[in-house]
Design a protein around this motif. Structure first.
Motif, PDB file in Angstrom:
ATOM      1  N   SER A   1       0.828  -1.208   0.000  1.00 56.50           N
ATOM      2  CA  SER A   1       0.000   0.000   0.000  1.00 56.50           C
ATOM      3  C   SER A   1       0.865   1.262   0.000  1.00 56.50           C
ATOM      4  O   SER A   1       0.454   2.292  -0.523  1.00 56.50           O
ATOM      5  CB  SER A   1      -0.943  -0.011   1.194  1.00 56.50           C
ATOM      6  OG  SER A   1      -0.198  -0.154   2.358  1.00 56.50           O
ATOM      7  N   THR A   2       2.042   1.208   0.595  1.00 56.64           N
ATOM      8  CA  THR A   2       2.922   2.384   0.585  1.00 56.64           C
ATOM      9  C   THR A   2       4.364   1.912   0.405  1.00 56.64           C
ATOM     10  O   THR A   2       4.648   0.719   0.479  1.00 56.64           O
ATOM     11  CB  THR A   2       2.866   3.148   1.924  1.00 56.64           C
ATOM     12  OG1 THR A   2       3.314   2.278   2.942  1.00 56.64           O
ATOM     13  CG2 THR A   2       1.488   3.655   2.244  1.00 56.64           C
ATOM     14  N   GLY A   3       5.259   2.876   0.183  1.00 56.94           N
ATOM     15  CA  GLY A   3       6.684   2.550   0.115  1.00 56.94           C
ATOM     16  C   GLY A   3       7.102   2.143  -1.284  1.00 56.94           C
ATOM     17  O   GLY A   3       6.360   2.297  -2.239  1.00 56.94           O
ATOM     18  N   ALA A   4       8.315   1.604  -1.362  1.00 60.61           N
ATOM     19  CA  ALA A   4       8.881   1.294  -2.676  1.00 60.61           C
ATOM     20  C   ALA A   4       8.599  -0.151  -3.070  1.00 60.61           C
ATOM     21  O   ALA A   4       8.562  -1.042  -2.224  1.00 60.61           O
ATOM     22  CB  ALA A   4      10.374   1.542  -2.655  1.00 60.61           C
TER      23      ALA A   4
ATOM     24  N   VAL B   1      19.271   9.924  -3.224  1.00 64.46           N
ATOM     25  CA  VAL B   1      18.083   9.550  -4.005  1.00 64.46           C
ATOM     26  C   VAL B   1      17.217   8.586  -3.191  1.00 64.46           C
ATOM     27  O   VAL B   1      15.981   8.712  -3.161  1.00 64.46           O
ATOM     28  CB  VAL B   1      18.503   8.933  -5.356  1.00 64.46           C
ATOM     29  CG1 VAL B   1      17.285   8.377  -6.077  1.00 64.46           C
ATOM     30  CG2 VAL B   1      19.163   9.978  -6.214  1.00 64.46           C
ATOM     31  N   ALA B   2      17.868   7.650  -2.509  1.00 65.80           N
ATOM     32  CA  ALA B   2      17.113   6.702  -1.683  1.00 65.80           C
ATOM     33  C   ALA B   2      16.336   7.455  -0.598  1.00 65.80           C
ATOM     34  O   ALA B   2      15.183   7.134  -0.297  1.00 65.80           O
ATOM     35  CB  ALA B   2      18.044   5.664  -1.062  1.00 65.80           C
ATOM     36  N   ASP B   3      16.971   8.510  -0.027  1.00 65.22           N
ATOM     37  CA  ASP B   3      16.292   9.338   0.983  1.00 65.22           C
ATOM     38  C   ASP B   3      15.068  10.022   0.393  1.00 65.22           C
ATOM     39  O   ASP B   3      14.026  10.148   1.031  1.00 65.22           O
ATOM     40  CB  ASP B   3      17.235  10.427   1.512  1.00 65.22           C
ATOM     41  CG  ASP B   3      18.170   9.875   2.572  1.00 65.22           C
ATOM     42  OD1 ASP B   3      17.953   8.718   2.971  1.00 65.22           O
ATOM     43  OD2 ASP B   3      19.093  10.595   2.975  1.00 65.22           O
TER      44      ASP B   3
ATOM     45  N   ASN C   1       7.238   7.891   3.117  1.00 65.44           N
ATOM     46  CA  ASN C   1       6.760   8.305   4.446  1.00 65.44           C
ATOM     47  C   ASN C   1       5.466   9.099   4.359  1.00 65.44           C
ATOM     48  O   ASN C   1       4.727   9.201   5.335  1.00 65.44           O
ATOM     49  CB  ASN C   1       7.817   9.131   5.172  1.00 65.44           C
ATOM     50  CG  ASN C   1       8.970   8.257   5.626  1.00 65.44           C
ATOM     51  OD1 ASN C   1       8.823   7.031   5.712  1.00 65.44           O
ATOM     52  ND2 ASN C   1      10.118   8.859   5.880  1.00 65.44           N
ATOM     53  N   ALA C   2       5.231   9.692   3.181  1.00 61.95           N
ATOM     54  CA  ALA C   2       3.950  10.404   2.984  1.00 61.95           C
ATOM     55  C   ALA C   2       2.869   9.410   2.532  1.00 61.95           C
ATOM     56  O   ALA C   2       1.826   9.806   2.019  1.00 61.95           O
ATOM     57  CB  ALA C   2       4.118  11.514   1.971  1.00 61.95           C
ATOM     58  N   ASN C   3       3.152   8.114   2.684  1.00 61.69           N
ATOM     59  CA  ASN C   3       2.205   7.027   2.412  1.00 61.69           C
ATOM     60  C   ASN C   3       1.954   6.751   0.945  1.00 61.69           C
ATOM     61  O   ASN C   3       0.953   6.142   0.594  1.00 61.69           O
ATOM     62  CB  ASN C   3       0.859   7.264   3.106  1.00 61.69           C
ATOM     63  CG  ASN C   3       0.980   7.064   4.584  1.00 61.69           C
ATOM     64  OD1 ASN C   3       1.800   6.253   5.024  1.00 61.69           O
ATOM     65  ND2 ASN C   3       0.218   7.802   5.351  1.00 61.69           N
TER      66      ASN C   3
ATOM     67  N   LEU D   1      15.709  -1.338  -0.955  1.00 63.77           N
ATOM     68  CA  LEU D   1      15.292  -2.562  -0.257  1.00 63.77           C
ATOM     69  C   LEU D   1      15.858  -2.623   1.154  1.00 63.77           C
ATOM     70  O   LEU D   1      15.221  -3.142   2.071  1.00 63.77           O
ATOM     71  CB  LEU D   1      15.691  -3.791  -1.060  1.00 63.77           C
ATOM     72  CG  LEU D   1      14.827  -4.038  -2.315  1.00 63.77           C
ATOM     73  CD1 LEU D   1      15.406  -5.139  -3.184  1.00 63.77           C
ATOM     74  CD2 LEU D   1      13.391  -4.388  -1.932  1.00 63.77           C
ATOM     75  N   LYS D   2      17.074  -2.075   1.322  1.00 64.05           N
ATOM     76  CA  LYS D   2      17.677  -2.109   2.657  1.00 64.05           C
ATOM     77  C   LYS D   2      16.940  -1.202   3.642  1.00 64.05           C
ATOM     78  O   LYS D   2      17.124  -1.311   4.843  1.00 64.05           O
ATOM     79  CB  LYS D   2      19.159  -1.683   2.593  1.00 64.05           C
ATOM     80  CG  LYS D   2      20.053  -2.687   1.884  1.00 64.05           C
ATOM     81  CD  LYS D   2      20.307  -3.929   2.709  1.00 64.05           C
ATOM     82  CE  LYS D   2      21.179  -4.934   1.941  1.00 64.05           C
ATOM     83  NZ  LYS D   2      21.133  -6.276   2.510  1.00 64.05           N
ATOM     84  N   LYS D   3      16.137  -0.285   3.111  1.00 61.74           N
ATOM     85  CA  LYS D   3      15.413   0.624   4.006  1.00 61.74           C
ATOM     86  C   LYS D   3      14.165  -0.020   4.602  1.00 61.74           C
ATOM     87  O   LYS D   3      13.491   0.578   5.445  1.00 61.74           O
ATOM     88  CB  LYS D   3      15.026   1.907   3.252  1.00 61.74           C
ATOM     89  CG  LYS D   3      16.188   2.883   3.131  1.00 61.74           C
ATOM     90  CD  LYS D   3      15.757   4.196   2.558  1.00 61.74           C
ATOM     91  CE  LYS D   3      16.944   5.148   2.420  1.00 61.74           C
ATOM     92  NZ  LYS D   3      17.387   5.709   3.694  1.00 61.74           N
TER      93      LYS D   3
END
Lengths: 231, 647
Positions: free
Chosen positions: B32-35, B576-578, B585-587, B606-608
């Motif tokens: 639903s969120t994230g990469a 870029v990953a940040d 983080n904004a969903n 992926l490591k995040k």
């Protein structure tokens, strides 16, 4: 600076007492969601009773329209022993479920409020809603609340949206009722249609919308034909 | 904030019959969120998946209303060229997508771009020609788009960043269109765009007329040197211009009607504005009365509660127990200090626990009169709202008629210009002994036409500038928020503070401002003012900020981004990953394609996330795509790299 007692919560205390008193004669007791929905539908009908619903109360939420002041009011009434709680339990998601009913002290307080002239219209509106829900069946309560046009419009946008059922400038229950007032026959007196007829018409609309599955909901012309009985 | 459209968020994608790229059906379930990272190598199908998702959502950018540049248009034929679409296993794309609370399932084939089947929420499936109509109806009636082409533009120019890297940064037209279509209640973006196109058309006609005037002046100059006898007499050739009488009459009639409709529309604008102001005043009065009534009812309820406490005091009421016996309502212990405080608060008419003061008594509690006033005012408010809606409808109808008439006038003028002046000019140029009278009259006519066109252009430009200024004022606060969002994303990438500046346009006819980056003390007015990586990632920052700006906080959206790391050196990977993490983080959901590379962006993304989530957040195309011989030789290395990312 000292804070004042919340007007919203005070008003909702009255609404909760009325709803539980009237529901006791029909379904007996109400759970948290039922209480929210009865009060929401009552807010929707307040225009018919020439009274007003608390402004900026309900918001769109996961379980339909939700007003935090209602829950605060009932919790406070429980604390003061006007309302009793039964079957408190948590579901798998950790949400609290319970049932509410009036204690003898609560019944006395509800009667006292009901005998105050200025607070009678809300009682009559709650009575009309409880009667209509009892006729439709209490299992239809949530569907009826979800069918309200203001909620349908605001829910489209998402969660946390303020619901103003009395808005004149946006699609709202007040606009629907205004339409009904102008559409319904006025009888021999030439005055506006009776409150009973208005409540009946509003609930017929809500029932029809709640029953209209899928595509029908997005075809107002079809809905209108079915409503008028021409289909 | 003004009303916004609902942006889509991808839930699932299913590609069937995608041989020779995928031999088996490919199913993707997005978080639903994230990469979500699509990992692959050259030719394994990363781009095909992204294109199929964009195509499934809205078809290809195949018409001019969606993609003005021909070079970037594509449609179902693109997939037909890449896939073996066979009768037994037709190629289909199934997309599950959320619009706010609504869930839509869309199925498209590749023989035509239309929707084959659709399901909205819990409705039954709609198939055949009705499916496209159902989807269009959903997009316009529920998701809030003025037209389906707006949604397609949003997907292809904002939500999907293809490998061709068509930049949104520095593209004033696309930026303006997006900001306008994301605020559909403030401006009619299509009308604005068509008016700008008309302005260009008028300008082009004026320039052609100007060239004709120059040529005709030369002809007249030549003829004046060799004066002919009987020069002022009408020659047979002049009949070419007399033929313009009929259109001129029609033009005059149209101009008369246009002026009339315009006057009516302007009057309708004024009426509507007055009604809205009156409605706003009435709404404030109603709200004031409503609050007053609420206050009085609250006082009455409080009074009833106080009386009830007095009458019903019993030992089992926790408050009574506290005040009378000093029993703490929470733990039941004797608490004299708490009792003293409670009694003091009771005397002061405060809540015995929190100290909140009771509402002040109201002298006049005549709520019946107040209620009657409220009812009257509310009825008046509803009447005004009805009138406002009716006036709005009438105004729209007049506006539509005005535009149609305006178009007809422009068309007649263009045709008239070609059929008379230009024709005569050509004839004069070709004739051995042309008439100076015809030449002079044609020249005068062209000069008059040029002046008319100039007036039309000035009027059209004024209108556009006024319309844009009104729109810009109404979104000023929103644009500030967009700037702030962009600043956050762009600064994360660059590592130095970066702002979004509004640069005045340089276009000759109508100056449309462009949103451009500002960093290290300089505005970057053109892509050339940035390095390749800066261009690309600042474009991503702009897209992310626009998506976040346009989304309701509780209705997240998505971004489909193809292989951004190709333009990136290792030192910027973390930045870029940040940036992607901040978007997550904004969903929002970010679907990113990446080559399998050591310490690449996919690795960082992926490591995040927790190791246990990584399996659900990637698709490994080494398992689904057709490997080339080069891939096969390196498969162990590639596979080890993927495993390292997931570990």
């Amino acid at each position: 600076m000292t804070a004042h007692v919340s007007k919203r919560v005070l008003i909702r205390k009255r609404d909760v007492l009325y709803a539980l008193q009237l529901a006791s004669e029909s379904i007996g007791r109400l759970n948290r969601i039922q209480l929210q929905k009865v009060l929401y539908l009552t807010d929707c009908t307040m225009v018919i009773f020439e009274a007003t619903a608390p402004s900026r109360g309900h918001k769109t939420y996961y379980n339909g329209p939700f007003d935090s002041a209602i829950q605060a009011a009932v919790d406070s009434l429980v604390f003061c022993a006007y309302v009793a709680v039964d079957e408190v339990r948590r579901d798998e998601q950790g949400r609290v479920n319970c049932f509410y009913r009036l204690t003898p002290a609560g019944k006395t307080l509800a009667s006292r409020l009901r005998n105050t002239d200025a607070l009678v219209p809300r009682f009559e509106a709650t009575q009309a809603v409880v009667e209509r829900v009892s006729v439709a069946g209490w299992h239809r309560l949530i569907a009826l609340a979800y069918a309200d046009p203001t909620f349908v419009e605001r829910r489209r946008i998402g969660f946390g949206q303020e619901i103003d059922v009395e808005s004149a400038s946006e699609p709202s229950t007040a606009n629907l009722i205004d339409l009904l007032v102008r559409a319904l026959p006025t009888g021999r007196t030439g005055g506006p249609p009776s409150r009973e007829l208005m409540v009946e018409a509003l609930f017929r609309y809500l029932e029809l919308y709640a029953n209209a599955r899928g595509v029908l909901r997005n075809q107002p012309e079809l809905l209108s034909r079915r409503w008028s009985g021409s289909e | 904030m003004n009303r916004r459209v609902l942006l889509p968020r991808l839930l699932t994608a299913r590609l069937l019959g995608f041989a020779p790229i995928f031999d088996e059906p490919l199913e993707l379930v997005f978080p639903s969120t994230g990469a979500f990272v699509i990992l692959g190598g050259n030719g394994l199908g990363k781009t095909t998946i992204m294109q199929a998702i964009a195509y499934g959502l809205c078809g290809g950018p195949e018409d001019e209303a969606v993609e003005p540049a021909k070079a970037h248009r594509w449609d179902c034929r693109y997939f037909r060229g890449r896939l073996h679409d066979e009768r037994g296993s037709p190629s289909t794309i199934e997309i599950g997508v959320a619009f706010g609370e609504h869930h839509v399932e869309i199925v498209r084939g590749i023989r035509a771009s239309s929707v084959q089947r659709i399901q909205v929420d819990s409705e039954s499936w709609v198939s055949g020609p009705d499916a496209s109509i159902r989807y269009e109806r959903f997009l316009t009636h529920v998701a809030g788009y003025r037209q389906p082409a707006d949604f397609a533009f949003l997907v292809h120019r904002l939500l999907y960043l293809p490998e061709s890297r068509r930049l949104l940064a520095w593209d004033a037209d696309a930026q303006t269109r997006l900001v306008m279509l994301l605020s559909p209640d403030l401006v009619d973006e299509q009308e604005f765009r068509l008016r700008r196109a008309r302005l260009k058309q008028l300008d082009s006609k004026k320039r052609h007329t100007h060239v004709d005037i120059g040529k005709l002046r030369k002809v007249v100059g030549r003829l004046e040197v060799v004066k002919q006898p009987g020069e002022e007499k009408l020659q047979p050739a002049d009949r070419a211009t007399s033929g313009a009488h009929a259109p001129t009459l029609k033009l005059e009639e149209l101009l008369g009607r246009l002026a009339e409709v315009r006057r009516s529309r302007e009057a309708a604008d004024r009426r509507l504005l007055q009604t809205r102001e009156e409605l706003s005043r009435r709404a404030s009065e109603v709200e004031e009365l409503r609050r007053e009534l609420e206050s009085r009812e609250a006082v009455l309820i409080q009074r009833a509660l106080d009386e009830s406490v007095g009458a019903e005091t019993r030992l089992d009421l926790p408050i009574a127990a506290l005040c009378e016996h000093g029993v703490c309502p929470a733990c039941g212990t004797q608490a004299r200090a708490l009792q003293a405080l409670a009694l003091e608060r009771q005397r002061e008419h405060q809540c015995v626990l929190c100290g909140a003061e009771e509402l002040a008594a109201v002298d006049d509690l005549d709520t019946a009169t107040l209620r009657s006033q409220l009812s009257q005012k509310r009825r008046a408010e509803l009447r005004l709202a009805r009138r406002s809606r009716a006036e709005q409808g009438a105004r729209e109808a007049l506006r539509h008629r005005e535009l149609v008439l305006d178009g007809s006038v422009a068309e007649i003028r263009a045709n008239d210009s070609l059929s008379s002046s230009a024709l005569v000019l050509r004839r004069l140029e070709s004739e051995q002994e042309p008439s100076i009278g015809v030449a002079r009259s044609t020249l005068a006519e062209l000069i008059k036409r040029e002046a008319e066109l100039e007036t039309q252009i000035a009027g059209e430009r004024d209108h556009l500038e006024g319309e844009y200024a009104r729109f810009r004022d109404s979104v000023a606060a929103d644009i500030d928020r967009l700037r702030s969002l962009y600043g956050s994303y762009a600064t994360r990438f660059l590592g130095v503070e970066c702002e979004l500046h509004e640069l005045e346009g340089t276009q000759r006819l109508f100056r449309l401002p462009t949103l451009v980056p500002f960093f290290e003390g300089a505005e970057r007015p053109a892509p050339e003012a940035c390095s390749e990586a800066q261009r690309f990632f600042l474009d991503i920052a702009l897209r992310m900020s626009l998506i976040e700006w346009a989304s309701h906080p509780t209705v997240p959206s998505m971004f489909l981004c193809e292989t951004p790391e190709n333009a990136l050196d290792l030192s910027y990977i973390d930045n870029v990953a940040d940036m992607f993490e901040s978007f997550a983080n904004a969903n929002h959901l970010a679907v990113v394609t990446a080559n399998i590379q050591r310490e690449g962006l996919a690795h960082r993304l992926l490591k995040k996330v927790p190791a246990s989530d990584r399996a659900q957040r990637h698709l490994n195309l080494l398992r689904h795509g057709r490997l080339s011989d080069v891939h096969k030789r390196q498969i162990d290395v590639l596979q080890a790299e993927v495993e390292d990312m997931l570990r």
